[in-house]
Design a protein around this motif. Sequence first.
Motif, PDB file in Angstrom:
ATOM      1  N   LEU A  21      72.952  18.612  23.504  1.00 22.53           N
ATOM      2  CA  LEU A  21      74.385  19.130  23.500  1.00 22.53           C
ATOM      3  C   LEU A  21      74.934  19.872  24.566  1.00 22.53           C
ATOM      4  O   LEU A  21      76.140  19.735  24.904  1.00 22.53           O
ATOM      5  CB  LEU A  21      74.058  20.119  22.203  1.00 22.53           C
ATOM      6  N   THR A  55      82.960  24.644  20.918  1.00 25.19           N
ATOM      7  CA  THR A  55      82.303  23.700  20.066  1.00 25.19           C
ATOM      8  C   THR A  55      80.808  23.944  20.387  1.00 25.19           C
ATOM      9  O   THR A  55      79.885  23.949  19.434  1.00 25.19           O
ATOM     10  CB  THR A  55      82.796  22.336  19.946  1.00 25.19           C
ATOM     11  N   CYS A  98      77.827  25.445  17.875  1.00 24.03           N
ATOM     12  CA  CYS A  98      76.925  24.699  17.463  1.00 24.03           C
ATOM     13  C   CYS A  98      75.325  25.003  17.751  1.00 24.03           C
ATOM     14  O   CYS A  98      74.510  25.239  16.975  1.00 24.03           O
ATOM     15  CB  CYS A  98      77.039  23.075  17.925  1.00 24.03           C
ATOM     16  N   ALA A 113      74.868  28.037  15.452  1.00 24.95           N
ATOM     17  CA  ALA A 113      74.138  27.595  14.142  1.00 24.95           C
ATOM     18  C   ALA A 113      72.757  27.325  14.350  1.00 24.95           C
ATOM     19  O   ALA A 113      71.860  27.253  13.531  1.00 24.95           O
ATOM     20  CB  ALA A 113      75.119  26.355  13.701  1.00 24.95           C
TER      21      ALA A 113
END
Length: 402
Positions: free
Chosen positions: A50, A60, A64, A67
Motif C-alpha cells: 500500500l 486514503t 487504510c 485501519a
Amino acid sequence: MSPPTTRPRSAFLLRLVPLALAVTYLPLADRPGDPVDGWAWLIGLGAGALFAFGRRIPLTMVLCLSALLVVSDRIGTHADVVVILATFAALIDLALRRGRRWIAVGVLAAGVGLFANFVDVPLTPLQPPFFVVVTGVIASLLGAPVLLGLHLKAARLATAEAQQRANLLEQRQESEKAMVRATERTAIARELHDIVVHHVASIVLRVGVARHLDPDADPETVAALDDVHATGTAALADLRRLVAVLRDPTTLDEEAHAPLLDPADLPDLLLQAVARSRNAGLSLEASVDPTVAGLDAVRGLALLRVVQEGLTNVLKHAGPQASATVNVSATADGAVRIDIADDGTAAARRPATGGHGLLGLRERIHLLGGEFEAGPGRSGWRIHAVLPAAAGRTPVLAAASA
C-alpha cells in the motif's frame, strides 16, 4: 539525462522499505509457540505494498494503514512494526502532498489506530494520567513525520521558487539582449538607408542619365554603362531588402528568400558574374558544372557569393594585364569545389587574411561545415573553397562543362 531518471528510481526504492521490512522482519519474529501466521504476512505485505504504490492517494493510504493497525491489534499478529513504519512514512507523504485540513484528518486517523494498537481498549477503569501520557507519546510520534513532511514541502517550494526566479532572470536577460540586438539592427538599417542606399541610388540615376547623353557613343561604352546600371540596380534592390530584414527580421521567410536565389538559376547567375568581369576587361576562363543547379538555396547562395567576391578581388588587386580562371565542379559525394586563381603581379601586396569580404566568405563557408582558403598561389592569388554535401541528399555525379 541521468538526474531525471535517477531521482524517480531512488524515490521508488525508498517506498519499498516497508515491504522489504515485512519480508525480513516477519521470518525473524517467528518463534516456537508464537508463530507468524498467514494473517501477519497478509497484513505486513499489504501495508508495504500500500505504501509502495499509494503515492497518489496519501490520505486514503493513511486511513487504510490506520485501519490495518486496528485489525492487526485485534487479530494479534506480528505485523504491527511493519504497519506502524508504513503509517509514519505515509504521514510524511500526506504532509508533503496535501493541505492542512487533510493532514489533520490523517493525523487523527493514525492517532486512533496507534492508540488502539498501543492500549487495550476499552480501558477498565480509565486512568486519566495514563491516558494523557499515552496520548502525548502518540502525538509526539505522529508529529515527527508530519513536521518532516512539512519541511520537505517547504524545501520543495523554495527550490521551485528559486528555479522560477532563475527562469525569469534568464528570460529578462534574453529579452534585454533581443532589445539591444533590435536597436543595433535598426541603427545599421538607418545608416545603410541614409548613406549607402542613397549613394548607390545616385550612381544608378547618373549612369542612367549618362547612357542617353551621347547617342553616338561606341557600343563598348554603351555596354559598359548598361552593365554598371544593371549591377547598380540589382545592388540597390538587395540593399533595400537587407534594410527591410534588419528593421523587421520576421520578413526573413521563404517568400523573402525566393527572389534572392532560385537554385535552378544558379549556373546562369554564375556565368553572368563571369560575363560582368569579362566586360570589365578581365581575361577570364570559366568552367561551371551545370549540376550545381541541384544545390539547396543556402549552399547555392554561398557558392554565388564566393565567385562574386573572388572575381571582385581579381578586378581590384590583380592588375590590368592579369588573367584568371574560375572552376566550379561537383564531386561524386555531392560536395562542390570552387577554385579561383589569377596571375596578377599585385598578389604579394595583398594581406594574407584578406579584407572584410574574404572574412565574410570564410565565416559563411565554415558555418556550412566547408573549407575555405585564400592566399598567394603559384603566380598570383588563389581562392579555394569546398561546400560539403547537404545531409540527407543523394550524391550527384559531377559533369564538368566549359
